[in-house]
Design a protein around this motif. Sequence first.
Motif, PDB file in Angstrom:
ATOM      1  N   GLN A 122      30.314  52.123  49.524  1.00  0.00           N
ATOM      2  CA  GLN A 122      28.644  52.705  49.585  1.00  0.00           C
ATOM      3  C   GLN A 122      28.302  52.241  51.017  1.00  0.00           C
ATOM      4  O   GLN A 122      27.247  53.050  51.617  1.00  0.00           O
ATOM      5  CB  GLN A 122      27.684  51.625  48.519  1.00  0.00           C
ATOM      6  N   ARG A 123      28.665  51.392  51.650  1.00  0.00           N
ATOM      7  CA  ARG A 123      27.957  51.183  52.988  1.00  0.00           C
ATOM      8  C   ARG A 123      28.711  52.152  54.058  1.00  0.00           C
ATOM      9  O   ARG A 123      27.854  52.513  54.960  1.00  0.00           O
ATOM     10  CB  ARG A 123      28.687  49.843  53.695  1.00  0.00           C
ATOM     11  N   GLN A 124      29.872  52.584  53.677  1.00  0.00           N
ATOM     12  CA  GLN A 124      30.312  53.795  54.626  1.00  0.00           C
ATOM     13  C   GLN A 124      29.619  54.837  53.963  1.00  0.00           C
ATOM     14  O   GLN A 124      29.485  55.743  55.192  1.00  0.00           O
ATOM     15  CB  GLN A 124      31.724  53.582  54.248  1.00  0.00           C
ATOM     16  N   ARG A 125      29.574  55.410  52.944  1.00  0.00           N
ATOM     17  CA  ARG A 125      28.722  56.360  52.704  1.00  0.00           C
ATOM     18  C   ARG A 125      27.387  56.768  53.327  1.00  0.00           C
ATOM     19  O   ARG A 125      26.778  57.422  53.781  1.00  0.00           O
ATOM     20  CB  ARG A 125      28.622  56.556  51.366  1.00  0.00           C
ATOM     21  N   ALA A 126      26.572  55.472  53.403  1.00  0.00           N
ATOM     22  CA  ALA A 126      25.238  55.106  53.887  1.00  0.00           C
ATOM     23  C   ALA A 126      25.321  55.433  55.269  1.00  0.00           C
ATOM     24  O   ALA A 126      24.554  56.349  56.067  1.00  0.00           O
ATOM     25  CB  ALA A 126      24.533  53.822  53.680  1.00  0.00           C
ATOM     26  N   ALA A 127      26.407  55.008  55.961  1.00  0.00           N
ATOM     27  CA  ALA A 127      26.552  55.246  57.490  1.00  0.00           C
ATOM     28  C   ALA A 127      26.975  56.467  57.855  1.00  0.00           C
ATOM     29  O   ALA A 127      26.357  57.284  58.710  1.00  0.00           O
ATOM     30  CB  ALA A 127      27.642  54.361  58.209  1.00  0.00           C
ATOM     31  N   LEU A 128      27.626  57.066  57.020  1.00  0.00           N
ATOM     32  CA  LEU A 128      28.187  58.494  57.246  1.00  0.00           C
ATOM     33  C   LEU A 128      27.024  59.420  56.987  1.00  0.00           C
ATOM     34  O   LEU A 128      26.804  60.376  57.555  1.00  0.00           O
ATOM     35  CB  LEU A 128      29.194  58.862  56.328  1.00  0.00           C
ATOM     36  N   ALA A 129      26.172  59.391  55.832  1.00  0.00           N
ATOM     37  CA  ALA A 129      25.013  60.098  55.767  1.00  0.00           C
ATOM     38  C   ALA A 129      24.078  60.131  56.724  1.00  0.00           C
ATOM     39  O   ALA A 129      23.296  61.075  56.894  1.00  0.00           O
ATOM     40  CB  ALA A 129      24.439  59.608  54.170  1.00  0.00           C
ATOM     41  N   SER A 130      23.874  59.126  57.334  1.00  0.00           N
ATOM     42  CA  SER A 130      23.012  58.954  58.581  1.00  0.00           C
ATOM     43  C   SER A 130      23.436  59.703  59.945  1.00  0.00           C
ATOM     44  O   SER A 130      22.553  59.599  60.855  1.00  0.00           O
ATOM     45  CB  SER A 130      22.428  57.664  58.797  1.00  0.00           C
ATOM     46  N   MET A 131      24.571  59.950  59.839  1.00  0.00           N
ATOM     47  CA  MET A 131      25.199  60.417  61.092  1.00  0.00           C
ATOM     48  C   MET A 131      24.768  61.851  61.290  1.00  0.00           C
ATOM     49  O   MET A 131      24.564  62.455  60.355  1.00  0.00           O
ATOM     50  CB  MET A 131      26.723  60.091  61.238  1.00  0.00           C
ATOM     51  N   ASN A 132      24.694  62.201  62.713  1.00  0.00           N
ATOM     52  CA  ASN A 132      24.356  63.827  62.770  1.00  0.00           C
ATOM     53  C   ASN A 132      25.665  64.377  62.542  1.00  0.00           C
ATOM     54  O   ASN A 132      26.964  63.800  62.571  1.00  0.00           O
ATOM     55  CB  ASN A 132      24.088  63.989  64.232  1.00  0.00           C
ATOM     56  N   MET A 133      25.497  65.628  61.923  1.00  0.00           N
ATOM     57  CA  MET A 133      26.714  66.470  61.817  1.00  0.00           C
ATOM     58  C   MET A 133      27.843  66.550  63.028  1.00  0.00           C
ATOM     59  O   MET A 133      29.146  66.808  62.757  1.00  0.00           O
ATOM     60  CB  MET A 133      26.229  67.757  61.276  1.00  0.00           C
ATOM     61  N   SER A 134      27.456  66.716  64.277  1.00  0.00           N
ATOM     62  CA  SER A 134      28.238  66.788  65.206  1.00  0.00           C
ATOM     63  C   SER A 134      28.895  65.632  65.536  1.00  0.00           C
ATOM     64  O   SER A 134      30.154  65.845  66.177  1.00  0.00           O
ATOM     65  CB  SER A 134      27.380  67.172  66.534  1.00  0.00           C
ATOM     66  N   ASP A 135      28.508  64.668  64.908  1.00  0.00           N
ATOM     67  CA  ASP A 135      29.375  63.068  65.351  1.00  0.00           C
ATOM     68  C   ASP A 135      30.306  63.062  64.274  1.00  0.00           C
ATOM     69  O   ASP A 135      31.235  62.088  64.435  1.00  0.00           O
ATOM     70  CB  ASP A 135      28.306  62.102  65.301  1.00  0.00           C
ATOM     71  N   VAL A 136      30.398  63.714  62.947  1.00  0.00           N
ATOM     72  CA  VAL A 136      31.220  63.268  61.937  1.00  0.00           C
ATOM     73  C   VAL A 136      32.546  64.022  62.304  1.00  0.00           C
ATOM     74  O   VAL A 136      32.737  65.083  62.698  1.00  0.00           O
ATOM     75  CB  VAL A 136      30.552  63.841  60.644  1.00  0.00           C
ATOM     76  N   THR A 137      33.647  62.977  62.134  1.00  0.00           N
ATOM     77  CA  THR A 137      34.853  63.676  62.311  1.00  0.00           C
ATOM     78  C   THR A 137      35.881  63.093  61.104  1.00  0.00           C
ATOM     79  O   THR A 137      35.197  62.525  60.123  1.00  0.00           O
ATOM     80  CB  THR A 137      35.588  63.094  63.566  1.00  0.00           C
ATOM     81  N   SER A 138      36.962  63.734  61.040  1.00  0.00           N
ATOM     82  CA  SER A 138      37.720  63.639  59.899  1.00  0.00           C
ATOM     83  C   SER A 138      38.089  62.004  59.543  1.00  0.00           C
ATOM     84  O   SER A 138      38.301  61.575  58.563  1.00  0.00           O
ATOM     85  CB  SER A 138      39.037  64.164  60.052  1.00  0.00           C
ATOM     86  N   HIS A 139      38.323  61.119  60.635  1.00  0.00           N
ATOM     87  CA  HIS A 139      38.600  59.621  60.350  1.00  0.00           C
ATOM     88  C   HIS A 139      37.408  58.951  60.059  1.00  0.00           C
ATOM     89  O   HIS A 139      37.461  58.107  59.032  1.00  0.00           O
ATOM     90  CB  HIS A 139      39.014  59.111  61.727  1.00  0.00           C
ATOM     91  N   HIS A 140      36.265  59.682  59.925  1.00  0.00           N
ATOM     92  CA  HIS A 140      35.005  58.908  59.195  1.00  0.00           C
ATOM     93  C   HIS A 140      34.968  59.233  57.949  1.00  0.00           C
ATOM     94  O   HIS A 140      34.746  58.256  57.064  1.00  0.00           O
ATOM     95  CB  HIS A 140      33.645  59.599  60.024  1.00  0.00           C
ATOM     96  N   ILE A 141      35.527  60.191  57.547  1.00  0.00           N
ATOM     97  CA  ILE A 141      35.442  60.575  56.124  1.00  0.00           C
ATOM     98  C   ILE A 141      36.831  60.259  55.409  1.00  0.00           C
ATOM     99  O   ILE A 141      36.500  59.726  54.168  1.00  0.00           O
ATOM    100  CB  ILE A 141      35.641  62.219  56.003  1.00  0.00           C
ATOM    101  N   GLN A 142      37.523  59.778  56.168  1.00  0.00           N
ATOM    102  CA  GLN A 142      38.913  59.236  55.385  1.00  0.00           C
ATOM    103  C   GLN A 142      38.665  57.782  55.055  1.00  0.00           C
ATOM    104  O   GLN A 142      39.248  57.140  54.023  1.00  0.00           O
ATOM    105  CB  GLN A 142      39.953  59.372  56.366  1.00  0.00           C
ATOM    106  N   GLN A 143      37.654  57.210  55.568  1.00  0.00           N
ATOM    107  CA  GLN A 143      37.347  55.654  55.377  1.00  0.00           C
ATOM    108  C   GLN A 143      36.656  55.671  54.114  1.00  0.00           C
ATOM    109  O   GLN A 143      36.677  54.483  53.462  1.00  0.00           O
ATOM    110  CB  GLN A 143      36.348  55.332  56.541  1.00  0.00           C
ATOM    111  N   CYS A 144      35.997  56.844  53.704  1.00  0.00           N
ATOM    112  CA  CYS A 144      34.997  56.638  52.559  1.00  0.00           C
ATOM    113  C   CYS A 144      35.898  56.619  51.235  1.00  0.00           C
ATOM    114  O   CYS A 144      36.881  56.999  50.902  1.00  0.00           O
ATOM    115  CB  CYS A 144      34.094  57.840  52.363  1.00  0.00           C
TER     116      CYS A 144
END
Length: 165
Positions: A143-165
């Motif tokens: 849940q903490r990782q989802r919250a951090a990911l949801a607040s990131m700009n789309m340009s900053d999101v990379t595959s390693h961010h998504i793999q952590q969730c």
Amino acid sequence: MAKAYREGKTWSFRLRVKGQDIYRTGFSTEAAANQAQAEIRQASAQSAQPSGSGPFCTSLGRAFMQYAKERLPSLKGADKDANRINRYLRPLGLPTIQLEKLDAAAGSTIYWKVSFVGKTERVIPNSLKTHRAKLEEQSSASQRQRAALASMNMSDVTSHHIQQC
């Protein structure tokens, strides 16, 4: 504008549009090559522009909301997607997705009415409170990782961010 040049018996050109290198050959005249260049440039100028405010100013949560408005009405399994997306929207305090099933008319491709409701408290029956508390404890890191990911700009999101969730 790139100049057309003679290549054997035909005319060719090399063009760079929005960082993409384009090479075309086989034109019978220089005018035909220039006309093709102009058409490519015009098509590129009319191509899709970034949705919303663009990837540098749009958070993942806002992008999910846009996706819900545009795509969920025509998906049969939209209720499952809405549940997944709501997990990203709740921590940010954004309105959550609420779906209303529509009567399927013959040949209709719209199955759901999508609306957004403000922050609402989820009612948990007393019989499930201890079980839900245990589940929440186990998934708190996600849940903490989802919250951090949801607040990131789309340009900053990379595959390693998504793999952590």
